[in-house]
Design a protein around this motif. Sequence first.
Motif, PDB file in Angstrom:
ATOM      1  N   SER A  80       7.236  -1.544   3.720  1.00 29.05           N
ATOM      2  CA  SER A  80       6.952  -0.326   3.651  1.00 29.05           C
ATOM      3  C   SER A  80       8.042   0.728   3.687  1.00 29.05           C
ATOM      4  O   SER A  80       7.684   1.861   4.574  1.00 29.05           O
ATOM      5  CB  SER A  80       5.762   0.129   4.805  1.00 29.05           C
ATOM      6  N   GLY A  81       8.944   0.430   3.268  1.00 28.94           N
ATOM      7  CA  GLY A  81      10.085   1.396   3.408  1.00 28.94           C
ATOM      8  C   GLY A  81      11.160   1.251   4.372  1.00 28.94           C
ATOM      9  O   GLY A  81      12.386   1.721   4.543  1.00 28.94           O
ATOM     10  N   ASN A  82      11.085   0.180   5.173  1.00 26.15           N
ATOM     11  CA  ASN A  82      11.670  -0.078   6.462  1.00 26.15           C
ATOM     12  C   ASN A  82      13.021  -0.838   6.171  1.00 26.15           C
ATOM     13  O   ASN A  82      14.158  -0.545   6.681  1.00 26.15           O
ATOM     14  CB  ASN A  82      10.856  -0.983   7.583  1.00 26.15           C
ATOM     15  N   LEU A  87      19.110   0.034   6.119  1.00 29.41           N
ATOM     16  CA  LEU A  87      20.439   0.117   5.404  1.00 29.41           C
ATOM     17  C   LEU A  87      20.863   1.565   5.507  1.00 29.41           C
ATOM     18  O   LEU A  87      22.315   1.566   5.783  1.00 29.41           O
ATOM     19  CB  LEU A  87      20.318  -0.262   4.090  1.00 29.41           C
ATOM     20  N   VAL A  88      20.385   2.415   5.110  1.00 33.62           N
ATOM     21  CA  VAL A  88      21.078   3.672   5.626  1.00 33.62           C
ATOM     22  C   VAL A  88      21.479   4.060   6.924  1.00 33.62           C
ATOM     23  O   VAL A  88      22.544   4.737   7.331  1.00 33.62           O
ATOM     24  CB  VAL A  88      19.900   4.911   5.020  1.00 33.62           C
ATOM     25  N   ALA A  89      20.520   3.691   7.748  1.00 38.85           N
ATOM     26  CA  ALA A  89      20.926   3.827   9.300  1.00 38.85           C
ATOM     27  C   ALA A  89      22.048   3.045   9.601  1.00 38.85           C
ATOM     28  O   ALA A  89      22.656   3.622  10.632  1.00 38.85           O
ATOM     29  CB  ALA A  89      19.701   3.282  10.160  1.00 38.85           C
ATOM     30  N   GLN A  90      22.504   2.167   8.919  1.00 37.43           N
ATOM     31  CA  GLN A  90      23.566   1.364   9.310  1.00 37.43           C
ATOM     32  C   GLN A  90      24.989   1.844   8.469  1.00 37.43           C
ATOM     33  O   GLN A  90      26.079   1.331   8.547  1.00 37.43           O
ATOM     34  CB  GLN A  90      23.552   0.041   8.942  1.00 37.43           C
ATOM     35  N   ALA A  91      24.758   2.854   7.559  1.00 37.27           N
ATOM     36  CA  ALA A  91      25.697   3.340   6.704  1.00 37.27           C
ATOM     37  C   ALA A  91      26.543   4.324   7.538  1.00 37.27           C
ATOM     38  O   ALA A  91      26.475   4.863   8.478  1.00 37.27           O
ATOM     39  CB  ALA A  91      25.203   4.045   5.418  1.00 37.27           C
ATOM     40  N   GLU A  92      27.928   4.458   6.719  1.00 37.35           N
ATOM     41  CA  GLU A  92      28.812   5.462   7.177  1.00 37.35           C
ATOM     42  C   GLU A  92      28.275   6.844   7.372  1.00 37.35           C
ATOM     43  O   GLU A  92      27.702   6.837   6.406  1.00 37.35           O
ATOM     44  CB  GLU A  92      30.142   5.235   6.784  1.00 37.35           C
ATOM     45  N   PRO A  93      28.596   7.476   8.336  1.00 37.87           N
ATOM     46  CA  PRO A  93      27.971   8.842   8.428  1.00 37.87           C
ATOM     47  C   PRO A  93      28.895   9.846   7.785  1.00 37.87           C
ATOM     48  O   PRO A  93      29.410  10.827   8.280  1.00 37.87           O
ATOM     49  CB  PRO A  93      27.961   9.159   9.998  1.00 37.87           C
ATOM     50  N   ASP A  94      29.222   9.442   6.526  1.00 41.93           N
ATOM     51  CA  ASP A  94      29.978  10.232   5.636  1.00 41.93           C
ATOM     52  C   ASP A  94      29.540  11.195   4.650  1.00 41.93           C
ATOM     53  O   ASP A  94      30.253  11.902   3.905  1.00 41.93           O
ATOM     54  CB  ASP A  94      31.295   9.413   5.197  1.00 41.93           C
ATOM     55  N   LEU A 116      10.952  -1.443  15.141  1.00 42.67           N
ATOM     56  CA  LEU A 116      11.634  -1.156  13.849  1.00 42.67           C
ATOM     57  C   LEU A 116      13.298  -1.443  13.971  1.00 42.67           C
ATOM     58  O   LEU A 116      13.720  -1.648  15.343  1.00 42.67           O
ATOM     59  CB  LEU A 116      11.479   0.133  13.385  1.00 42.67           C
ATOM     60  N   SER A 117      13.854  -1.879  13.150  1.00 43.34           N
ATOM     61  CA  SER A 117      15.396  -2.225  13.157  1.00 43.34           C
ATOM     62  C   SER A 117      16.402  -0.999  13.030  1.00 43.34           C
ATOM     63  O   SER A 117      17.217  -0.863  13.046  1.00 43.34           O
ATOM     64  CB  SER A 117      15.770  -3.357  12.299  1.00 43.34           C
ATOM     65  N   TYR A 118      15.376   0.270  13.075  1.00 46.29           N
ATOM     66  CA  TYR A 118      16.217   1.500  12.891  1.00 46.29           C
ATOM     67  C   TYR A 118      15.310   2.581  13.488  1.00 46.29           C
ATOM     68  O   TYR A 118      14.209   2.207  14.009  1.00 46.29           O
ATOM     69  CB  TYR A 118      16.407   1.939  11.602  1.00 46.29           C
TER      70      TYR A 118
END
Length: 314
Positions: A80-82, A87-94, A116-118
């Motif tokens: 359901s989009g999780n 993946l975006v939650a773990q991405a570099e905040p650039d 949830l994992s995020y």
Amino acid sequence: MEIPMVRWFAAFAFIFILSVVDPPGPNTALGQDAYPTRPVKFLVPYPGGGTNDVLARIVGDKLQAKWGQPVIIENRSGGSGNIGAALVAQAEPDGYTLLVSATPPLATNQSLYKELSYKPEEFVPITNFGSVPNLVIVRKGLPVNSLSELIAYAKASPGKLVYGSQGAGNTPHLTANMFMNMTGTSMVHVPYRGETLVYNDMLGERVDVFFGNISGAFALYLDRKLKVLAVLDKARNAAMPDVPTSAEVALPGLLSGVWYAMVGPPRLKPELQDQIAKATIEADGGTPAETAAFIKSEVRRWGEVIRANHIMAE
């Protein structure tokens, strides 16, 4: 007349994007350090070909022309989009990996899933691209022709009407529960694996009601194969000008739709957040602060429905 869902929504999205994106051309006004200086990835947490994917690609094409930098669309579906949201939650905040998502990962999944994992609340809102309203749709043979008549019919036959959805926690399912709470009615839920299957059974007169969105119902509405009783929005929709809003006919509080927002990873710096927003939109698209307030209101609104009806994701 047949208008495929994706083609109709593409036209809708294109009109929307033209209203919020500056004319094409590299964005050099802010100097060499202006955002972006390299390719930007839009991660879509749903499969290719769906409404979310189509919108992201239209936005990406327009911004690629404006920015003079590639915009890469990556589909990472599931849960359901999780999966994509995580993946975006773990991405570099650039600012070079952004989530372009429909409602669930940002506003409803935290109430539907035990874990949830995020953390959706840690995403940094950038802008709200727009929304597609949901509708009150009934099979052609159901002897009702207005929302008021549907409410009266449901009250007279408790537990007899069947409503379809794409599964527990999906927006049509939550909207049906909101409808029943507001009207004191009860209907039987039949979950499906997709909206096409819901419509197939509506055409076969096996499903009575569906609170689906306008993009999926539009062709069937034009062909008079089903009845649309109300648009669940504050204003009538230009694609269905003869269909009244829920406020006009019975239930002003019954508002529902699928919206699409762009957010960045946690810890995205405020100055970068504003820079991305300014490079992406004009004020009509929704500022970061407006987008953040909107998402919070949606978390609260749908969370109340989920908790009141004890809904959990399947």
